[in-house]
Design an enzyme around this catalytic site. Sequence first.
Site, short mmCIF file in Angstrom:
data_model
loop_
_atom_site.label_atom_id
_atom_site.label_comp_id
_atom_site.label_asym_id
_atom_site.label_seq_id
_atom_site.Cartn_x
_atom_site.Cartn_y
_atom_site.Cartn_z
N TYR A 264 -70.64 -22.97 -21.13
CA TYR A 264 -69.65 -21.82 -20.83
C TYR A 264 -70.21 -21.24 -19.58
O TYR A 264 -69.38 -20.95 -18.68
CB TYR A 264 -70.25 -20.76 -21.91
N LYS B 21 -67.69 -20.89 -15.95
CA LYS B 21 -67.39 -19.40 -15.19
C LYS B 21 -67.86 -19.71 -13.57
O LYS B 21 -67.31 -19.21 -12.81
CB LYS B 21 -68.40 -18.35 -15.87
N ARG C 144 -81.94 -7.19 -23.33
CA ARG C 144 -80.57 -7.51 -22.54
C ARG C 144 -80.17 -6.14 -22.25
O ARG C 144 -80.63 -5.07 -22.43
CB ARG C 144 -79.71 -7.76 -23.61
N1 UFG Z 1 -79.75 -11.82 -31.46
C1 UFG Z 1 -80.56 -11.68 -32.53
N2 UFG Z 1 -79.71 -12.07 -33.72
C2 UFG Z 1 -78.53 -12.27 -33.73
C3 UFG Z 1 -77.55 -12.13 -32.63
C4 UFG Z 1 -78.10 -12.10 -31.37
O1 UFG Z 1 -81.65 -11.75 -32.61
O2 UFG Z 1 -77.77 -12.38 -34.92
C5 UFG Z 1 -80.34 -11.49 -30.27
C6 UFG Z 1 -80.18 -12.70 -29.14
O3 UFG Z 1 -81.15 -13.78 -29.42
C7 UFG Z 1 -80.32 -12.02 -27.85
C8 UFG Z 1 -79.70 -10.76 -28.27
O4 UFG Z 1 -79.70 -10.51 -29.34
O5 UFG Z 1 -81.72 -11.90 -27.46
C9 UFG Z 1 -78.25 -10.61 -27.74
O6 UFG Z 1 -77.49 -11.58 -28.12
P1 UFG Z 1 -75.99 -11.54 -28.04
O7 UFG Z 1 -75.35 -12.93 -28.87
O8 UFG Z 1 -75.42 -10.09 -28.57
O9 UFG Z 1 -75.74 -11.80 -26.47
P2 UFG Z 1 -76.24 -12.87 -25.45
O10 UFG Z 1 -77.23 -12.11 -24.53
O11 UFG Z 1 -76.60 -13.98 -26.03
O12 UFG Z 1 -74.75 -13.11 -24.49
C10 UFG Z 1 -74.01 -12.28 -23.94
C11 UFG Z 1 -72.52 -12.65 -24.03
C12 UFG Z 1 -72.35 -13.78 -23.53
C13 UFG Z 1 -73.03 -14.00 -21.91
C14 UFG Z 1 -74.16 -13.64 -22.07
C15 UFG Z 1 -74.90 -13.41 -20.64
O13 UFG Z 1 -72.22 -12.64 -25.37
O14 UFG Z 1 -71.15 -14.13 -23.35
O15 UFG Z 1 -74.53 -12.48 -22.66
O16 UFG Z 1 -76.16 -13.18 -20.58
F1 UFG Z 1 -72.79 -15.57 -21.56
#
Ligand code: UFG
Length: 333
Positions: free
Chosen positions: A146, A150, A226
């Site tokens: 992914y 990009k 984040r």
């Molecule tokens: N998390 C949990 N449990 C869950 C879902 C998420 O603990 O059920 C945690 C993840 O481990 C992470 C945080 O919550 O630490 C945020 O997770 P998200 O899935 O909401 O978002 P991400 O940071 O993984 O991803 C986002 C975008 C992506 C992008 C990324 C860039 O969704 O498209 O930021 O860093 F690539």
Amino acid sequence: MDRRRHVLICGGAGYIGSHMVRALVEKGWEPVVFDNLSTGHHESVQHEGVTLIRGDLMDKQSLRRVFAEYSFDAVAHFAGLIAVGESVLSPLTYYQNNVAGTLNLVEVMVESHVLRLVFSSTAAVYGNPGTEPIPENHPCLPLNPYGHSKLMVETILEDCCQAYGLRSVALRYFNAAGAHPSGEIGEAHASETHLIPLCIRAAMGTGPELKIFGDDYLTPDGTCIRDYVHVCDLADAHISALEFMDQGPGMHVFNLGNGNGFSVKEVLAAVEKVGGKPVPHRMAQRRAGDAAVLVADSSRARRELGWRPRYSDIETIVRHAWNWHMQQKFGGE
Ligand code: UFG
């Protein structure tokens, strides 16, 4: 600006695209949405002044027909697949959609002399960064297809700016979150993987308990940090980017985040506070590919685009998301 301007919004029926469409209508632009509706929703763009064309970026002929029918001033490109885990399992699908689809779009834009493009990029291009907050000139070392897809598009756009006089802005979003303050549109992914909607669904009893993916990171409470940025603030940045491209040709990259990091546990606490209900949860293993901390340095966007996030407070972001989920749960009753 006295004349109404036409802008093509690829992927405009999706989460971030549909908020951009609303923002454009409010500013007096005329958005034409091009979306295959594979993950987007036609209800999200049923709004006065918005045209929806169902089509796919893989179908160059249908793109050519759209460019022949309308006279676009610019294009904003949100269409793409976004699930990091899925991209590891199906890289070809990701490269086809995100890279080959964009190649088709840019080819037809150049043929049609439409030379302004705002592109949805991501903080995933940085991989597991060594600094925080992350500036745009931090090395880009994506960890998954992914993020690679990009970054490849950013490179392609840079070359096209050189060769064809394209004007392009790539916006690297950190964690898009929240919903429109009206409660009418929000984050409606069929298979949800994002933290805030999953916390809200768990609290409302419309989804399973939340699994916290790891509490052994080198962060104050052990969970990942984040930078959550309101989807309407992202939309505002796109409007500024459209105006910024008036300045001349070239490729420009901007981070979009608030510069404030929140841990998974802090987000969970914000959802409990806003919703007034506990979020059922349990600890789970780390999720592969998660960086410990991702926080943006967005000073370039503030300085050069004049971007000023309106909803930078995490409780406001969560409250708008909560209100939208309430609409989904009770809206029809
Ligand atoms: N998390 C949990 N449990 C869950 C879902 C998420 O603990 O059920 C945690 C993840 O481990 C992470 C945080 O919550 O630490 C945020 O997770 P998200 O899935 O909401 O978002 P991400 O940071 O993984 O991803 C986002 C975008 C992506 C992008 C990324 C860039 O969704 O498209 O930021 O860093 F690539």
